[in-house]
Enzyme design. Structure first.
Site, PDB file in Angstrom:
ATOM      1  N   LYS A  68       1.085  -1.582  -0.103  1.00 44.77           N
ATOM      2  CA  LYS A  68      -0.318   0.290   0.142  1.00 44.77           C
ATOM      3  C   LYS A  68       0.914   1.164   0.092  1.00 44.77           C
ATOM      4  O   LYS A  68       0.526   2.352  -0.882  1.00 44.77           O
ATOM      5  CB  LYS A  68      -1.167  -0.066   1.203  1.00 44.77           C
ATOM      6  CG  LYS A  68      -1.898  -1.284   0.855  1.00 44.77           C
ATOM      7  CD  LYS A  68      -3.023  -1.132   0.472  1.00 44.77           C
ATOM      8  CE  LYS A  68      -4.517  -2.397   0.738  1.00 44.77           C
ATOM      9  NZ  LYS A  68      -3.885  -3.703   1.009  1.00 44.77           N
TER      10      LYS A  68
HETATM   11  C1  LIG Z   1      -3.767  -4.519   0.333  1.00 45.81           C
HETATM   12  C2  LIG Z   1      -3.249  -5.772   0.153  1.00 45.81           C
HETATM   13  C3  LIG Z   1      -3.817  -6.740  -1.220  1.00 45.81           C
HETATM   14  C4  LIG Z   1      -5.460  -7.138  -1.905  1.00 45.81           C
HETATM   15  O1  LIG Z   1      -4.696  -6.185  -2.811  1.00 45.81           O
HETATM   16  P1  LIG Z   1      -5.846  -5.135  -3.593  1.00 45.81           P
HETATM   17  O2  LIG Z   1      -5.826  -4.056  -4.507  1.00 45.81           O
HETATM   18  O3  LIG Z   1      -6.561  -4.598  -2.915  1.00 45.81           O
HETATM   19  O4  LIG Z   1      -6.664  -6.289  -4.582  1.00 45.81           O
HETATM   20  C5  LIG Z   1      -2.914  -8.484  -0.699  1.00 45.81           C
HETATM   21  N1  LIG Z   1      -1.914  -8.373   0.164  1.00 45.81           N
HETATM   22  C6  LIG Z   1      -1.587  -7.067   1.150  1.00 45.81           C
HETATM   23  C7  LIG Z   1      -0.831  -7.397   1.553  1.00 45.81           C
HETATM   24  C8  LIG Z   1      -2.233  -6.343   0.943  1.00 45.81           C
HETATM   25  O5  LIG Z   1      -1.792  -5.102   2.487  1.00 45.81           O
END
Ligand SMILES: *Cc1c(COP(=O)(O)O)cnc(C)c1O
Length: 524
Positions: free
Chosen positions: A116
């Site tokens: 993120k």
């Molecule tokens: C948010 C997240 C995901 C999922 O990603 P999306 O973009 O919502 O599909 C997968 N793995 C981790 C560690 C995340 O923080």
């Protein structure tokens, strides 16, 4: 249409606007998601030119193509600030070989230890710039300045990353809401110990979908939004991947991964690769889809799910059906999502037909199911491979890769790695495959220990002393894993006090109350 990219709603009910307006609004007035009216292209020559560049320079080139409507110098400074020493790898998003033509793209070197950060380190900088620009225009029109209240709902990792990015920014406040007991304890601590002066953290009873729904209701509540504007000069916005500002920086790392493979000589210009992504709200894999649309030679996008496998069924059958589903708890909480918001953008991009997209989204809301047309399903099959992994299999796979390759991955990455293996077994080829490694293992110490110890784990966990903490578990894991390192952000958490406690129901009423209790009425 000009040839500059503008942003339109997936549901057709908003005027095209520039990036900064789409970024500030978060979600379109008609409930749709802002998407580019056309996708810029990236030629083989341009891809080659990115080869010698640093990550921030590559990101600059990709972001620029999406018409961020700011001067190049400003964008250049922003990308350099966003992708610098706040990442603990000089490469920012390094691509690491694990054998069998598989490569991990480590997207967790940023301040919150999850992918993120790749978007949320730059998005707040762009947001402040957009806000300043808008307020200059308002001032010229003799209107008062606006402040923003950014809301983030989180299934685990968005919260900490959003706070890291948005904290202490002058033109806004940031509130994140998470489902209590459904995120890892470390994910929780990374939110509740935050010390920014404009930060609010709220725990809620319920699952991520309920919180996301409550937030969407808050955005859609016209009366409440009018009140915020009139009384406080405040506008709501979103830090989630419903905001286009989350998607475009993620396109950059998928492009960068391809360029890295060129640079390493693993592929020649024009060669195709596959990309596997552990998927929740579909933001990461959608970004890879856009990279493909731009012209990056990508063969398949491998969409990996955990036991909440609604996307696997959807991509295989074209039917999105949540009528009989309830949320399951898994070792990969950031993927525990049933209503996957960015599927809407995918459908818009494939059909360019807001009428159909609107109808499907309405059907999902009222009937909890929709079915795409044959032409769309055909396209989904061309671009995607989908699979899912059981909880035990996810943990077993962590141990297997660790034993074979001495590489420790987190629980989310394991889901993608496992599905990628299955895909490669079914579709043998020489194509390299990039796995989006989305979090550092140390964010999920309990499940990682369980994975590494296998059947011994239950005994050890039963024997564990009550004083056992996430941090003592991390120390145990470090003894099992030579050369393991733990990010600074996690190591320092232990000493920080929790600033937020209390829990509310996952209802928009509580989100609104939290916002109001936080705001100061504007000076008369
Ligand atoms: C948010 C997240 C995901 C999922 O990603 P999306 O973009 O919502 O599909 C997968 N793995 C981790 C560690 C995340 O923080």
């Amino acid at each position: 249409m000009t040839d500059r990219v503008e942003y339109v709603s997936t549901r057709g009910g908003s005027e095209p606007r520039f990036f900064s307006r789409a970024l500030l609004s978060g979600i379109a007035e008609d409930g749709g998601l802002f998407s580019p009216d056309k996708v810029p292209t990236l030629s083989a020559t341009e891809l080659s030119r990115l080869r010698p560049l640093k990550y921030w320079q590559r990101a600059f080139h990709i972001l620029r193509k999406f018409n961020p409507d700011m001067p190049d110098v400003t964008l250049g400074e922003m990308t350099r600030d966003a992708y610098g020493s706040n990442f603990d790898s000089l490469d920012v998003a390094p691509v690491v070989s694990i054998g069998n033509r598989q490569y991990m793209q480590e997207l967790w070197h940023g301040p919150s230890g999850a992918f993120k950060d790749m978007a949320l380190q730059i998005m707040p900088l762009m947001f402040e710039e957009a806000c300043a620009k808008d307020n200059r225009a308002r001032e010229a029109a003799s209107l008062g300045p606006l402040r923003y209240f950014v809301i983030g709902t989180t299934s685990g990792d968005t919260g900490a990353a959003a706070i890291e990015g948005y904290k202490n920014k002058r033109s806004l406040s940031i509130a994140v809401f998470y489902p209590r007991g459904k995120v890892s304890r470390l994910q929780e601590l990374m939110m509740t110990t935050q010390d920014g002066n404009n930060v609010f953290v709220g725990a809620m009873e319920g699952d991520f979908d309920a919180i996301q729904r409550a937030a969407k209701e808050t955005f859609a509540d016209k009366e409440f939004n009018d009140l915020l504007l009139d009384q406080y000069g405040v506008v709501l916005s979103s830090a989630n991947s419903i905001n286009w500002g989350r998607i475009v920086p993620q396109i950059a790392y998928h492009v960068s991964a391809y360029v890295d493979l060129l640079e390493k000589g693993v592929i020649e210009p024009g060669d195709k690769i596959d990309i596997a992504v552990p998927t929740g709200n579909f933001g990461n894999i959608l970004s890879a889809f856009y990279a493909k649309q731009m012209g990056v030679p990508i063969n398949k996008l491998v969409c990996a799910s955990n036991e909440n496998n609604v996307l696997t069924a959807f991509l295989q059958t074209g039917i999105y059906d949540i009528r009989e589903r309830s949320m399951k708890q898994t070792p990969s909480p950031s993927m525990d999502i049933l209503v996957s918001s960015n599927v809407e953008r995918l459908l818009y991009e494939i059909t360019r037909d807001p009428v159909r997209v609107y109808r499907w989204m309405e059907e999902l809301k009222t009937n909890k199911v929709f079915k795409v047309d044959e032409d769309v399903l055909k396209r989904l099959h061309e671009d995607f491979y989908a699979g899912w992994v059981e909880n035990d299999e996810c943990l077993q796979n962590i141990k297997d890769l660790f034993e074979r390759k001495n590489y420790l991955m987190d629980t989310h990455t394991s889901v993608a790695h496992r599905v990628a293996q299955e895909y490669q077994e079914q579709n043998p080829s020489n194509r390299p495959l990039i796995i989006s490694s989305t979090a550092h293992w140390a964010k999920f110490p309990r499940d990682i220990r369980k994975a590494l110890l296998g059947s011994d784990a239950n005994q050890i966990i039963a024997d564990a002393s009550p004083e056992e903490t996430e941090f003592s578990i991390i120390s145990q894991i470090m003894k099992l894993v030579p050369n393991a390192t733990v990010p600074q952000s996690i190591a320092t958490l232990q000493a920080k006090p929790e600033r937020f406690a209390g829990v509310a129901d996952a209802e928009s009423e509580w989100i609104k109350r939290a916002i109001l209790s936080y705001l100061q009425p504007k000076a008369a």
